[in-house]
Scaffold this motif. Structure first.
Motif, PDB file in Angstrom:
ATOM      1  N   ASP A   1       0.851  -1.192   0.000  1.00  0.00           N
ATOM      2  CA  ASP A   1       0.000   0.000   0.000  1.00  0.00           C
ATOM      3  C   ASP A   1       0.891   1.247   0.000  1.00  0.00           C
ATOM      4  O   ASP A   1       1.496   1.591   1.019  1.00  0.00           O
ATOM      5  N   ALA A   2       0.912   1.933  -1.142  1.00  0.00           N
ATOM      6  CA  ALA A   2       1.795   3.099  -1.274  1.00  0.00           C
ATOM      7  C   ALA A   2       1.337   4.269  -0.409  1.00  0.00           C
ATOM      8  O   ALA A   2       2.089   5.237  -0.224  1.00  0.00           O
ATOM      9  N   ALA A   3       0.133   4.194   0.139  1.00  0.00           N
ATOM     10  CA  ALA A   3      -0.349   5.280   1.003  1.00  0.00           C
ATOM     11  C   ALA A   3       0.234   5.161   2.425  1.00  0.00           C
ATOM     12  O   ALA A   3       0.173   6.104   3.212  1.00  0.00           O
ATOM     13  N   GLN A   4       0.765   3.989   2.759  1.00  0.00           N
ATOM     14  CA  GLN A   4       1.358   3.775   4.091  1.00  0.00           C
ATOM     15  C   GLN A   4       2.861   4.020   4.036  1.00  0.00           C
ATOM     16  O   GLN A   4       3.500   3.701   3.029  1.00  0.00           O
ATOM     17  N   PRO A   5       3.455   4.560   5.105  1.00  0.00           N
ATOM     18  CA  PRO A   5       4.911   4.718   5.096  1.00  0.00           C
ATOM     19  C   PRO A   5       5.619   3.358   5.065  1.00  0.00           C
ATOM     20  O   PRO A   5       5.126   2.394   5.654  1.00  0.00           O
ATOM     21  N   THR A   6       6.723   3.327   4.375  1.00  0.00           N
ATOM     22  CA  THR A   6       7.450   2.074   4.148  1.00  0.00           C
ATOM     23  C   THR A   6       8.893   2.219   4.635  1.00  0.00           C
ATOM     24  O   THR A   6       9.477   3.300   4.523  1.00  0.00           O
TER      25      THR A   6
ATOM     26  N   ASN B   1      10.853   6.105  -4.847  1.00  0.00           N
ATOM     27  CA  ASN B   1      10.392   7.440  -4.447  1.00  0.00           C
ATOM     28  C   ASN B   1       8.899   7.598  -4.724  1.00  0.00           C
ATOM     29  O   ASN B   1       8.145   8.077  -3.883  1.00  0.00           O
ATOM     30  N   THR B   2       8.459   7.131  -5.891  1.00  0.00           N
ATOM     31  CA  THR B   2       7.040   7.239  -6.250  1.00  0.00           C
ATOM     32  C   THR B   2       6.167   6.431  -5.292  1.00  0.00           C
ATOM     33  O   THR B   2       5.049   6.832  -4.968  1.00  0.00           O
ATOM     34  N   LEU B   3       6.672   5.301  -4.827  1.00  0.00           N
ATOM     35  CA  LEU B   3       5.871   4.412  -3.965  1.00  0.00           C
ATOM     36  C   LEU B   3       5.939   4.806  -2.488  1.00  0.00           C
ATOM     37  O   LEU B   3       5.339   4.122  -1.657  1.00  0.00           O
ATOM     38  N   SER B   4       6.690   5.856  -2.166  1.00  0.00           N
ATOM     39  CA  SER B   4       6.950   6.173  -0.760  1.00  0.00           C
ATOM     40  C   SER B   4       6.063   7.296  -0.241  1.00  0.00           C
ATOM     41  O   SER B   4       6.179   8.455  -0.676  1.00  0.00           O
ATOM     42  N   ALA B   5       5.202   6.972   0.726  1.00  0.00           N
ATOM     43  CA  ALA B   5       4.422   8.005   1.413  1.00  0.00           C
ATOM     44  C   ALA B   5       5.354   8.793   2.336  1.00  0.00           C
ATOM     45  O   ALA B   5       6.450   8.332   2.669  1.00  0.00           O
ATOM     46  N   SER B   6       4.876   9.960   2.762  1.00  0.00           N
ATOM     47  CA  SER B   6       5.622  10.770   3.720  1.00  0.00           C
ATOM     48  C   SER B   6       5.931   9.933   4.975  1.00  0.00           C
ATOM     49  O   SER B   6       5.076   9.158   5.423  1.00  0.00           O
ATOM     50  N   GLY B   7       7.145  10.066   5.500  1.00  0.00           N
ATOM     51  CA  GLY B   7       7.548   9.285   6.669  1.00  0.00           C
ATOM     52  C   GLY B   7       8.239   7.979   6.314  1.00  0.00           C
ATOM     53  O   GLY B   7       8.726   7.273   7.194  1.00  0.00           O
ATOM     54  N   SER B   8       8.278   7.667   5.015  1.00  0.00           N
ATOM     55  CA  SER B   8       8.995   6.455   4.593  1.00  0.00           C
ATOM     56  C   SER B   8      10.495   6.646   4.793  1.00  0.00           C
ATOM     57  O   SER B   8      10.996   7.764   4.852  1.00  0.00           O
ATOM     58  N   ARG B   9      11.204   5.532   4.877  1.00  0.00           N
ATOM     59  CA  ARG B   9      12.666   5.584   5.004  1.00  0.00           C
ATOM     60  C   ARG B   9      13.289   4.558   4.075  1.00  0.00           C
ATOM     61  O   ARG B   9      12.638   3.582   3.701  1.00  0.00           O
TER      62      ARG B   9
END
Ligand code: SAM
Length: 313
Positions: free
Chosen positions: A191-196, A220-228
Motif C-alpha cells: 500500500d503506497a499510502a502507508q509509510p514504508t 520514491n514514487t511508492l513512498s508516502a511521507s515518513g517512509s525511510r
C-alpha cells in the motif's frame, strides 16, 4: 599493474565496467549461478563471521541456507575447504567483517523503523536475508521480499524443509528489479499510502547506473511521507584494481564480472534532491563506531562502501 590494467587505466570509467562485466540487460540466474550465487557468498560470510564471540551481529539462518546449498558450500562451513577465499586473513577476514557490520547496521535500521510506527517493510534483492524470521517484529508488520524467482524458490524450499516460521507476515515477490516490480509488489498487497521502510543491501553494484536510477525513481514514487530507505552503496573500484581482479583466476575475477563498476548517483544526494533527508557513514567509520578496528587499511575496498539512511519528509 597488469598489461590489461595499464590499458584499462586509460579508458573512461564507464568502459572499465563494460570491459570486465559479463552481464547483459536480460540475464538470469538461480542460487548457484551468476548474481544468484552472491547471495550464498554473503550468507557464508555471515555464517562464518557470526561464529566470533565479539561479532556485531549473528544470523543463524545463514548457516542453514549455506548448508542446504550442499557441495563446496557445506564443505566450507564444515572446515573442509581451508583455502576458500572467505577464510584468507586478508580478503576473507575483511569480507566477513564487512558483512557482519552491515547486518548490524540494517538490523538496527529496521528496529528503529518499526519503533517509529512503520509496519510495511520492503527488502529489495532479499536473497537469503532472514530478517523476517529473526527480528522481533511487533504485531501488524508485513515484510515483502523481492528477488528473482529461482532464488526465492531455493529460500522457500530450505525454510519449509527446516520447519521455520516467519515472525511477521512475509510475502515473496518474484521479480526482476530491472523491470516492472512496482506492479508485482502492489499485486501482493503493498500500500503506497502507508509509510514504508525500504532496504537495499548488496544490490546496487549489480545494476547499471540507469537501472539504479529507475529503481530509485520507483521507490520514491511508492513512498508516502515518513517512509525511510537504508542503502548500501559502493564507489567504483579503481580501474587497475578491477582489471587486475578480472585478469586473475579467482573468486574475485568471477565477482568483478558480475558487477557494473561504473560511476553512479550517490544515494544521499539523489534522495536529498527529492525531499528526503539523511546521512551516510563509511563502512570503516561504522566499524570503528561499533568499537572494532577495520581489518586492513584505508586503501582497502571497505573504504569504498557507505551505509546510507534517508527519510522522506
Ligand atoms: C549479494 S546478494 C545480497 C542478498 C541480500 N540482500 C543480502 O545482503 O544478504 C545480491 C542479491 O541481489 C539479487 N539481485 C540482483 N539483481 C537483481 C535483479 N535485477 N532482480 C532481482 N534480484 C536481483 C540477487 O538475486 C541476489 O539475491
Amino acid at each position: 599493474m597488469t598489461d590489461s590494467g595499464r590499458l584499462v587505466g586509460y579508458l573512461p570509467a564507464n568502459q572499465v565496467g563494460r570491459l570486465a562485466s559479463m552481464r547483459t540487460d536480460e540475464d538470469s540466474w538461480d542460487i548457484n549461478t551468476g548474481v544468484g550465487s552472491t547471495a550464498l557468498f554473503v550468507a557464508a560470510a555471515r555464517a562464518l563471521g557470526g561464529r566470533a564471540h565479539d561479532a556485531p551481529a549473528t544470523d543463524p539462518f545463514a548457516e542453514l541456507f549455506v548448508s542446504a546449498a550442499g557441495g563446496e558450500w557445506a564443505d566450507l562451513l564444515a572446515g573442509r575447504v581451508p583455502d576458500h577465499p572467505l577464510l584468507t586473513p586478508d580478503f576473507g577476514a575483511q569480507f566477513q567483517q564487512h558483512q557482519l557490520a552491515r547486518t548490524r547496521y540494517f538490523d538496527d535500521y529496521l528496529r528503529t523503523a518499526v519503533t517509529s510506527g512503520i509496519r510495511q517493510i520492503v527488502i529489495l534483492a532479499a536473497g537469503l536475508d532472514s530478517r523476517a524470521y529473526r527480528l522481533p517484529w511487533p504485531d501488524g508488520v508485513t515484510v515483502y521480499e523481492l528477488d528473482r524467482p529461482s532464488v526465492l524458490e531455493f529460500k522457500h524450499r530450505t525454510l519449509t524443509s527446516a520447519g521455520k516460521q516467519p515472525l511477521a507476515d512475509r510475502r515473496e515477490v518474484a521479480v526482476d528489479l530491472r523491470g516492472d516490480w512496482p506492479n508485482a509488489l502492489r499485486g501482493r498487497g503493498f500500500d503506497a499510502a502507508q509509510p514504508t521502510a525500504w532496504l537495499i543491501e548488496g544490490l546496487l553494484i549489480y545494476l547499471t547506473p540507469a537501472a539504479q536510477d529507475q529503481l530509485f525513481d520507483a521507490l520514491n514514487t511508492l513512498s508516502a511521507s515518513g517512509s525511510r530507505a537504508a542503502i548500501e552503496q559502493m564507489d567504483p573500484l579503481p580501474a587497475d584494481t578491477a582489471a587486475a581482479l578480472a585478469a586473475d583466476d579467482t573468486a574475485g575475477a568471477e565477482w568483478v564480472r558480475l558487477i557494473y563498476n561504473e560511476p553512479r548517483d550517490e544515494a544521499t544526494a539523489w534522495f536529498a534532491e527529492r525531499g528526503w533527508t539523511g546521512e551516510r557513514i563509511s563502512l570503516p567509520a561504522y566499524i570503528r563506531a561499533l568499537g572494532s578496528v577495520p581489518v586492513g587499511d584505508d586503501e582497502h575496498r571497505q573504504s569504498l562502501i557507505d551505509l546510507v539512511t534517508v527519510v522522506k519528509s
